[in-house]
Design a protein around this motif. Structure first.
Motif, PDB file in Angstrom:
ATOM      1  N   THR A  55     132.016 -32.511  30.039  1.00 43.53           N
ATOM      2  CA  THR A  55     131.643 -33.811  29.504  1.00 43.53           C
ATOM      3  C   THR A  55     132.962 -34.491  29.159  1.00 43.53           C
ATOM      4  OG1 THR A  55     129.539 -33.039  28.631  1.00 43.53           O
ATOM      5  CG2 THR A  55     130.476 -34.999  27.605  1.00 43.53           C
ATOM      6  N   VAL A  56     133.101 -35.751  29.564  1.00 36.91           N
ATOM      7  CA  VAL A  56     134.347 -36.483  29.363  1.00 36.91           C
ATOM      8  C   VAL A  56     134.067 -37.704  28.490  1.00 36.91           C
ATOM      9  CG1 VAL A  56     136.208 -37.728  30.522  1.00 36.91           C
ATOM     10  CG2 VAL A  56     135.196 -35.721  31.606  1.00 36.91           C
ATOM     11  N   VAL A  57     134.863 -37.860  27.453  1.00 36.17           N
ATOM     12  CA  VAL A  57     134.742 -38.996  26.545  1.00 36.17           C
ATOM     13  C   VAL A  57     135.972 -39.873  26.720  1.00 36.17           C
ATOM     14  CG1 VAL A  57     134.491 -39.718  24.142  1.00 36.17           C
ATOM     15  CG2 VAL A  57     133.460 -37.555  24.904  1.00 36.17           C
ATOM     16  N   ASP A  58     135.767 -41.111  27.193  1.00 41.40           N
ATOM     17  CA  ASP A  58     136.859 -42.082  27.327  1.00 41.40           C
ATOM     18  C   ASP A  58     136.936 -42.895  26.042  1.00 41.40           C
ATOM     19  OD1 ASP A  58     137.934 -42.031  30.149  1.00 41.40           O
ATOM     20  OD2 ASP A  58     135.806 -42.249  30.568  1.00 41.40           O
ATOM     21  N   THR A  59     138.149 -43.187  25.594  1.00 45.48           N
ATOM     22  CA  THR A  59     138.336 -43.936  24.352  1.00 45.48           C
ATOM     23  C   THR A  59     139.151 -45.206  24.596  1.00 45.48           C
ATOM     24  OG1 THR A  59     140.429 -42.896  23.729  1.00 45.48           O
ATOM     25  CG2 THR A  59     138.383 -41.760  23.072  1.00 45.48           C
ATOM     26  N   THR A  60     139.131 -46.098  23.615  1.00 45.21           N
ATOM     27  CA  THR A  60     139.872 -47.359  23.722  1.00 45.21           C
ATOM     28  C   THR A  60     141.377 -47.138  23.766  1.00 45.21           C
ATOM     29  OG1 THR A  60     139.868 -47.633  21.332  1.00 45.21           O
ATOM     30  CG2 THR A  60     138.104 -48.731  22.565  1.00 45.21           C
ATOM     31  N   ALA A  61     141.847 -45.968  23.401  1.00 41.28           N
ATOM     32  CA  ALA A  61     143.279 -45.656  23.431  1.00 41.28           C
ATOM     33  C   ALA A  61     143.710 -45.146  24.810  1.00 41.28           C
ATOM     34  CB  ALA A  61     143.619 -44.624  22.365  1.00 41.28           C
ATOM     35  N   TRP A  62     142.854 -45.272  25.807  1.00 39.37           N
ATOM     36  CA  TRP A  62     143.101 -44.804  27.172  1.00 39.37           C
ATOM     37  C   TRP A  62     143.310 -43.299  27.215  1.00 39.37           C
ATOM     38  CZ3 TRP A  62     146.133 -49.143  25.585  1.00 39.37           C
ATOM     39  CH2 TRP A  62     145.579 -50.350  25.972  1.00 39.37           C
ATOM     40  N   VAL A  63     142.650 -42.614  26.307  1.00 39.15           N
ATOM     41  CA  VAL A  63     142.708 -41.156  26.247  1.00 39.15           C
ATOM     42  C   VAL A  63     141.334 -40.623  26.624  1.00 39.15           C
ATOM     43  CG1 VAL A  63     142.952 -39.178  24.699  1.00 39.15           C
ATOM     44  CG2 VAL A  63     144.482 -41.138  24.466  1.00 39.15           C
ATOM     45  N   GLN A  64     141.332 -39.621  27.491  1.00 36.57           N
ATOM     46  CA  GLN A  64     140.092 -38.926  27.838  1.00 36.57           C
ATOM     47  C   GLN A  64     140.092 -37.594  27.128  1.00 36.57           C
ATOM     48  OE1 GLN A  64     139.670 -38.214  32.017  1.00 36.57           O
ATOM     49  NE2 GLN A  64     138.508 -40.075  32.333  1.00 36.57           N
TER      50      GLN A  64
END
Length: 152
Positions: A55-64
């Motif tokens: 499961t991959v969570v993308d964030t507003t900081a461009w970090v997965q």
């Protein structure tokens, strides 16, 4: 006013924003066996999906952030904090969730998208692309966004 005075005034106006973010509830997700849990701010989540068995969570900081936790479990926990998640279908036929508040625009898919793409959604903060292609039509995406509208 001296130049540093203006900067100080600007920083003081940003202080309440920083304090509000610091008080945000974080959720804990497990990266995998032997890894220490990771804390993630639900309000900064852009997309939740699956890739390479994780499961991959993308964030507003461009970090997965990858996790071994089930997609639905992570999405439920993030949604429970008040984050408005929209369930859609990726091009592999798998469920993805996008954060409604991070959608910039929705358009028909373009030639560069893989077969089966019917709509593309541009989101703030994606790491590798600026948009996500989905199997739903633009109208379907809009209906899904409306169904998760914030209470007024």
């Amino acid at each position: 006013m001296m130049p540093w005075g203006r900067r100080a005034a600007l920083l003081l106006t940003l202080l309440p924003l920083s304090v509000a973010q610091a008080g945000e509830e974080f959720i804990e997700i497990s990266p995998g066996p032997g890894g220490r849990p990771v804390l993630i701010a639900p309000s900064q989540v852009v997309r939740i999906g699956r890739a390479e068995g994780f499961t991959v969570v993308d964030t507003t900081a461009w970090v997965q952030q990858r996790t071994v936790e089930p997609l639905e479990s992570v999405a439920r926990r993030i949604a429970a904090t008040g984050q408005r998640l929209v369930p859609l279908t990726d091009l592999n036929g798998q469920r993805i969730y996008i954060a409604a508040d991070r959608v910039v625009l929705i358009r028909d898919s373009q030639e560069r998208h893989a077969a089966g793409a019917r709509a593309a959604i541009v989101l703030v903060g994606l790491r590798f692309n600026t948009d996500v292609a989905v199997r739903e039509t633009v109208e379907d995406v809009m209906a899904a966004l409306r169904s998760t509208a914030a209470p007024r």
